[in-house]
Design an enzyme around this catalytic site. Structure first.
Site, mmCIF file in Angstrom:
data_model
loop_
_atom_site.group_PDB
_atom_site.id
_atom_site.type_symbol
_atom_site.label_atom_id
_atom_site.label_comp_id
_atom_site.label_asym_id
_atom_site.label_seq_id
_atom_site.Cartn_x
_atom_site.Cartn_y
_atom_site.Cartn_z
ATOM 1 N N SER A 242 0.829 -1.223 0.000
ATOM 2 C CA SER A 242 0.000 0.000 0.000
ATOM 3 C C SER A 242 0.857 1.265 0.000
ATOM 4 O O SER A 242 0.550 2.232 -0.704
ATOM 5 C CB SER A 242 -0.978 0.004 1.180
ATOM 6 O OG SER A 242 -0.314 -0.272 2.387
ATOM 7 N N HIS A 272 -1.871 -8.940 1.830
ATOM 8 C CA HIS A 272 -1.559 -7.685 2.543
ATOM 9 C C HIS A 272 -2.723 -7.391 3.499
ATOM 10 O O HIS A 272 -3.022 -8.194 4.368
ATOM 11 C CB HIS A 272 -1.310 -6.599 1.483
ATOM 12 C CG HIS A 272 -0.800 -5.292 2.011
ATOM 13 N ND1 HIS A 272 -0.170 -5.146 3.216
ATOM 14 C CD2 HIS A 272 -0.813 -4.022 1.455
ATOM 15 C CE1 HIS A 272 0.180 -3.881 3.391
ATOM 16 N NE2 HIS A 272 -0.212 -3.176 2.346
ATOM 17 N N HIS A 319 5.796 -12.847 7.196
ATOM 18 C CA HIS A 319 6.003 -11.458 6.778
ATOM 19 C C HIS A 319 7.178 -11.392 5.819
ATOM 20 O O HIS A 319 8.109 -12.186 5.919
ATOM 21 C CB HIS A 319 6.275 -10.546 7.988
ATOM 22 C CG HIS A 319 6.010 -9.113 7.691
ATOM 23 N ND1 HIS A 319 6.958 -8.287 7.143
ATOM 24 C CD2 HIS A 319 4.879 -8.365 7.822
ATOM 25 C CE1 HIS A 319 6.427 -7.089 6.960
ATOM 26 N NE2 HIS A 319 5.164 -7.107 7.364
ATOM 27 N N ARG A 328 3.027 -5.033 16.639
ATOM 28 C CA ARG A 328 1.631 -4.583 16.531
ATOM 29 C C ARG A 328 0.707 -5.697 17.013
ATOM 30 O O ARG A 328 -0.370 -5.446 17.543
ATOM 31 C CB ARG A 328 1.320 -4.193 15.076
ATOM 32 C CG ARG A 328 2.195 -3.056 14.559
ATOM 33 C CD ARG A 328 2.019 -2.832 13.074
ATOM 34 N NE ARG A 328 2.375 -4.001 12.290
ATOM 35 C CZ ARG A 328 2.216 -4.098 10.963
ATOM 36 N NH1 ARG A 328 1.707 -3.081 10.280
ATOM 37 N NH2 ARG A 328 2.573 -5.195 10.320
ATOM 38 N N ASP A 374 -2.239 -8.654 11.515
ATOM 39 C CA ASP A 374 -3.589 -9.102 11.165
ATOM 40 C C ASP A 374 -4.064 -10.311 11.971
ATOM 41 O O ASP A 374 -5.241 -10.634 11.961
ATOM 42 C CB ASP A 374 -3.648 -9.426 9.670
ATOM 43 C CG ASP A 374 -3.301 -8.211 8.831
ATOM 44 O OD1 ASP A 374 -3.827 -7.129 9.130
ATOM 45 O OD2 ASP A 374 -2.493 -8.336 7.891
HETATM 46 N N1 CMX Z 1 1.200 -19.817 5.447
HETATM 47 C C1 CMX Z 1 1.589 -20.700 4.496
HETATM 48 N N2 CMX Z 1 2.651 -20.503 3.696
HETATM 49 C C2 CMX Z 1 3.373 -19.363 3.901
HETATM 50 C C3 CMX Z 1 3.051 -18.438 4.893
HETATM 51 C C4 CMX Z 1 1.908 -18.691 5.676
HETATM 52 N N3 CMX Z 1 1.503 -17.834 6.611
HETATM 53 N N4 CMX Z 1 3.952 -17.440 4.847
HETATM 54 C C5 CMX Z 1 4.817 -17.732 3.861
HETATM 55 N N5 CMX Z 1 4.462 -18.902 3.277
HETATM 56 C C6 CMX Z 1 5.066 -19.565 2.131
HETATM 57 C C7 CMX Z 1 5.039 -18.646 0.929
HETATM 58 O O1 CMX Z 1 3.770 -18.684 0.297
HETATM 59 C C8 CMX Z 1 6.169 -19.200 0.099
HETATM 60 O O2 CMX Z 1 5.710 -20.384 -0.507
HETATM 61 P P1 CMX Z 1 6.190 -20.830 -1.984
HETATM 62 O O3 CMX Z 1 7.678 -20.924 -1.920
HETATM 63 O O4 CMX Z 1 5.486 -22.114 -2.196
HETATM 64 O O5 CMX Z 1 5.738 -19.737 -2.917
HETATM 65 C C9 CMX Z 1 7.193 -19.589 1.163
HETATM 66 O O6 CMX Z 1 6.443 -19.783 2.371
HETATM 67 C C10 CMX Z 1 8.256 -18.547 1.413
HETATM 68 O O7 CMX Z 1 7.631 -17.335 1.718
HETATM 69 P P2 CMX Z 1 8.341 -16.236 2.636
HETATM 70 O O8 CMX Z 1 9.569 -15.786 1.941
HETATM 71 O O9 CMX Z 1 8.449 -16.721 4.030
HETATM 72 O O10 CMX Z 1 7.231 -15.092 2.660
HETATM 73 P P3 CMX Z 1 6.951 -13.948 1.580
HETATM 74 O O11 CMX Z 1 7.851 -12.820 1.889
HETATM 75 O O12 CMX Z 1 6.981 -14.482 0.199
HETATM 76 O O13 CMX Z 1 5.438 -13.573 1.893
HETATM 77 C C11 CMX Z 1 3.571 -12.999 3.215
HETATM 78 C C12 CMX Z 1 5.080 -12.792 3.008
HETATM 79 C C13 CMX Z 1 3.106 -12.051 4.313
HETATM 80 C C14 CMX Z 1 2.849 -12.639 1.918
HETATM 81 C C15 CMX Z 1 3.316 -14.474 3.606
HETATM 82 O O14 CMX Z 1 3.953 -14.726 4.835
HETATM 83 C C16 CMX Z 1 1.847 -14.812 3.706
HETATM 84 O O15 CMX Z 1 1.247 -15.137 2.691
HETATM 85 N N6 CMX Z 1 1.248 -14.754 4.952
HETATM 86 C C17 CMX Z 1 -0.180 -14.976 5.100
HETATM 87 C C18 CMX Z 1 -0.979 -13.760 4.679
HETATM 88 C C19 CMX Z 1 -0.800 -12.626 5.659
HETATM 89 O O16 CMX Z 1 -0.939 -12.775 6.860
HETATM 90 N N7 CMX Z 1 -0.534 -11.418 5.130
HETATM 91 C C20 CMX Z 1 -0.475 -10.186 5.939
HETATM 92 C C21 CMX Z 1 0.921 -9.615 6.056
HETATM 93 C C22 CMX Z 1 0.924 -8.325 6.844
HETATM 94 C C23 CMX Z 1 0.256 -7.220 6.086
HETATM 95 O O17 CMX Z 1 0.767 -6.819 5.021
HETATM 96 O O18 CMX Z 1 -0.816 -6.761 6.466
#
Ligand code: CMX
Length: 442
Positions: A242, A272, A319, A328, A374
Site C-alpha cells: 500500500s 496484505h 512477513h 503490533r 492481522d
Molecule cells: N502460510 C503458508 N505458507 C506461507 C506463509 C503462511 N503464513 N507465509 C509464507 N508462506 C510460504 C510462501 O507462500 C512461500 O511459498 P512458496 O515458496 O510455495 O511460494 C514460502 O512460504 C516462502 O515465503 P516467505 O519468503 O516466508 O514469505 P513472503 O515474503 O513471500 O510472503 C507474506 C510474506 C506475508 C505474503 C506471507 O507470509 C503470507 O502469505 N502470509 C499470510 C498472509 C498474511 O498474513 N498477510 C499479511 C501480512 C501483513 C500485512 O501486510 O498486512
C-alpha cells in the site's frame, strides 16, 4: 497557514537541501548489491526508496521516527477525557514533522480535521450506485476516486503550478482526505450492514472516537480500541504494497486522491491488508467445523496442517521483512489482557500463537513463522461487536492513510522524481549468469 503546515515547511526546506547535497556529493556511495533471487522474488531486502516516516527492523519491528510501538503507547498524547491509548492525530504529527507532539498540537489537528470533514454529496451518490453487497474495499476505493473532483493539487496543476508549490497542494489534499475518510468508511459500514441508518459526525470528538461513533459504537471500549488500532496500522516503512503503490503512483504527479486509491487497491489483497478479514473467517471456519466452543491445541494443529496441505496460506502469519512476532500483534495482545481479559476468539488467537510457529517452521520454507498485525485485530473487533469481517480492511485503510499521505507530502516537498526502476528479461539474466560464471572460472 496552520501551525502544522508551517512547521512542516520549515523542516522540509532543510531536508530538501540536505538531500540535494547528498545526491551531489555522495550519490555514488553503494547501499548494497542486487542478486538474481531478489530480482525474481519481489525485490526482498533490496533498498530502493527513501521513506522518512518509519523504518522496519526485521528483528525488532516498526519504529516511527525512532519510536517503537510500546514507547508510542506511553508517550503519544491521549484523549483529555481520561484516554489510555494514543490519539492517531499524534502519530500523524510525529510522522510528518518528526517531533513528539504536545497535547495542544494534537487538539490543533483534531480541530483541523473536524473543519475539513465534509464529504461532497456526489461521493455518497456514487457509493449508493454500487450494489450493496459490493466488497467494502471496492466501495471505499470507488468513493476515494469519486472524491478526486475535490483535488486542489489537480486543479492547481491544470492551471499551471510551480514545482515549489507541489507539497503545499499535496498537504491540503492529504489533510482533506484524512479528515473525510472516517465518514466515508462509516457510511459504507452503515449502508452495508445497518440498513443505511447513517450517523452524523460528532464535532466534540477526536478523529478515532468520532469514527467509532459514526460506525455506531458508543461508549469507551470501541473508542479506545479505535485509537490504538488507527495508530498502530498507520505505517510500515515504504516498501509494503500500500505504501509503495501510493508512492509510485504519486511519483507520476497523480494527485493524493489517485495515489491513495491506488494504494488501497493493494491493501485489498489477501496477502496484505485483507489478511485481517481472512484471519477471522479462518478462525470462524475452524470453530464452526468443531460445533462451536474452544478447540484443543491438537485440533488447531490439525487445522493448520490441513490449511497447508490444501495449498493455502495460514492468514496472519509470516512477513516479507519481519522475522519475529510483530510488535503490533503484541500491542493488541496487551490490549486484550488489559481491557478484555476473557474472550473465546481472543483465546483462540493465543492458542494459535502457541501452536502455529513450530508447524510453519517445520515446512522449512516459511521465513517468518510468527504472527503479524492481522493475526489479532479481528478478534478484538468481534469482541466489541463488529462481526462483519469483510469490513476490517477498510479500518486498516483509514489508518494507513496517515502514513502513506504523510510520506506523499514529503515526496512532493523533497522533489522525489518519477519512479522508474529497470527490468530484465530471463534471457538477459541467463546471459549475466553465464558472464559471471566465466569470470569466476578465469
Ligand atoms: N502460510 C503458508 N505458507 C506461507 C506463509 C503462511 N503464513 N507465509 C509464507 N508462506 C510460504 C510462501 O507462500 C512461500 O511459498 P512458496 O515458496 O510455495 O511460494 C514460502 O512460504 C516462502 O515465503 P516467505 O519468503 O516466508 O514469505 P513472503 O515474503 O513471500 O510472503 C507474506 C510474506 C506475508 C505474503 C506471507 O507470509 C503470507 O502469505 N502470509 C499470510 C498472509 C498474511 O498474513 N498477510 C499479511 C501480512 C501483513 C500485512 O501486510 O498486512
Amino acid at each position: 497557514m496552520d501551525s502544522l503546515k508551517d512547521k512542516f515547511k520549515a523542516k522540509a526546506d532543510i531536508l530538501a537541501t540536505e538531500i540535494k547535497d547528498i545526491i551531489k556529493n555522495n550519490g555514488d556511495v553503494k547501499l548494497g548489491e542486487i542478486t538474481v533471487a531478489q530480482v525474481y522474488q519481489g525485490m526482498r531486502g533490496m533498498t530502493g526508496m527513501v521513506t522518512e516516516t518509519s523504518r522496519l527492523d526485521p528483528e525488532e519491528g516498526i519504529r516511527f521516527r525512532g519510536y517503537s510501538i510500546p514507547e508510542l503507547r506511553k508517550m503519544l498524547p491521549k484523549a483529555v477525557d481520561g484516554g489510555t491509548e494514543p490519539l492517531p492525530e499524534g502519530i500523524f504529527y510525529l510522522m510528518l514533522v518528526g517531533e513528539m507532539p504536545t497535547q495542544e498540537e494534537i487538539s490543533g489537528i483534531t480541530n483541523e480535521w473536524l473543519k475539513r470533514n465534509n464529504v461532497p454529496k456526489h461521493v455518497f451518490d456514487v457509493i449508493e450506485s454500487l450494489p450493496v453487497d459490493t466488497h467494502p474495499m471496492t466501495q471505499f476505493v470507488t468513493a476515494i476516486m469519486a472524491m478526486q473532483t475535490e483535488s486542489v493539487f489537480a486543479k492547481a496543476y491544470a492551471k499551471g503550478m510551480n514545482k515549489k508549490q507541489y507539497w503545499d497542494y499535496a498537504y491540503e489534499d492529504s489533510m482533506n482526505l484524512i479528515a473525510r475518510l472516517p465518514r466515508i468508511a462509516a457510511y459504507i459500514y452503515r449502508r452495508k450492514y445497518k440498513n443505511g441508518n447513517h450517523i452524523e459526525p460528532d464535532h466534540k470528538l477526536d478523529w478515532a472516537a468520532n469514527f467509532a461513533h459514526m460506525l455506531g459504537f458508543e461508549g469507551n471500549d470501541m473508542k479506545r480500541l479505535m485509537r490504538l488500532y488507527l495508530t498502530i496500522h498507520a505505517d510500515h516503512e515504504g516498501g509494503n504494497v500500500s505504501a509503495h503503490t501510493t508512492h509510485l503512483v504519486g511519483s507520476a504527479l497523480s494527485d493524493p486522491y489517485l495515489a491513495f486509491a491506488a494504494g488501497m487497491n493493494g491493501l485489498a489483497g489477501p496477502l496484505h491488508g485483507l489478511a485481517n478479514q481472512e484471519v477471522l473467517a479462518w478462525i470462524m471456519e475452524l470453530k464452526e467445523s468443531l460445533g462451536g466452543g474452544l478447540p484443543t491445541k491438537e485440533q488447531i494443529a490439525e487445522y493448520i496442517k490441513k490449511t497447508l496441505t490444501d495449498g493455502k496460506v495460514v492468514p496472519g502469519y509470516g512477513h516479507a521483512v519481519l522475522r519475529k512476532t510483530d510488535p503490533r500483534f503484541t500491542a493488541q495482545q496487551d490490549f486484550y489482557k488489559t481491557y478484555i481479559k476473557h474472550d473465546d476468539i481472543c483465546e483462540i488467537v493465543q492458542m494459535i500463537y502457541e501452536v502455529a510457529p513450530p508447524i510453519l517452521e517445520s515446512t522449512g520454507k516459511i521465513k517468518n513463522p510468527w504472527p503479524n498485525v492481522d493475526a489479532h485485530s479481528g478478534a478484538l473487533l468481534v469482541h466489541y461487536g463488529m462481526h462483519e469481517h469483510d469490513f476490517y480492511t477498510v479500518l486498516f485503510g483509514v489508518s494507513r492513510a496517515l502514513g502513506v499521505l504523510a510520506s506523499l507530502i514529503w515526496d512532493r516537498a523533497t522533489g522525489s522524481p518519477i519512479e522508474r526502476p529497470g527490468s530484465l528479461t530471463t534471457e538477459n539474466i541467463k546471459a549475466k549468469i553465464k558472464a559471471a560464471q566465466k569470470e569466476t572460472a578465469k
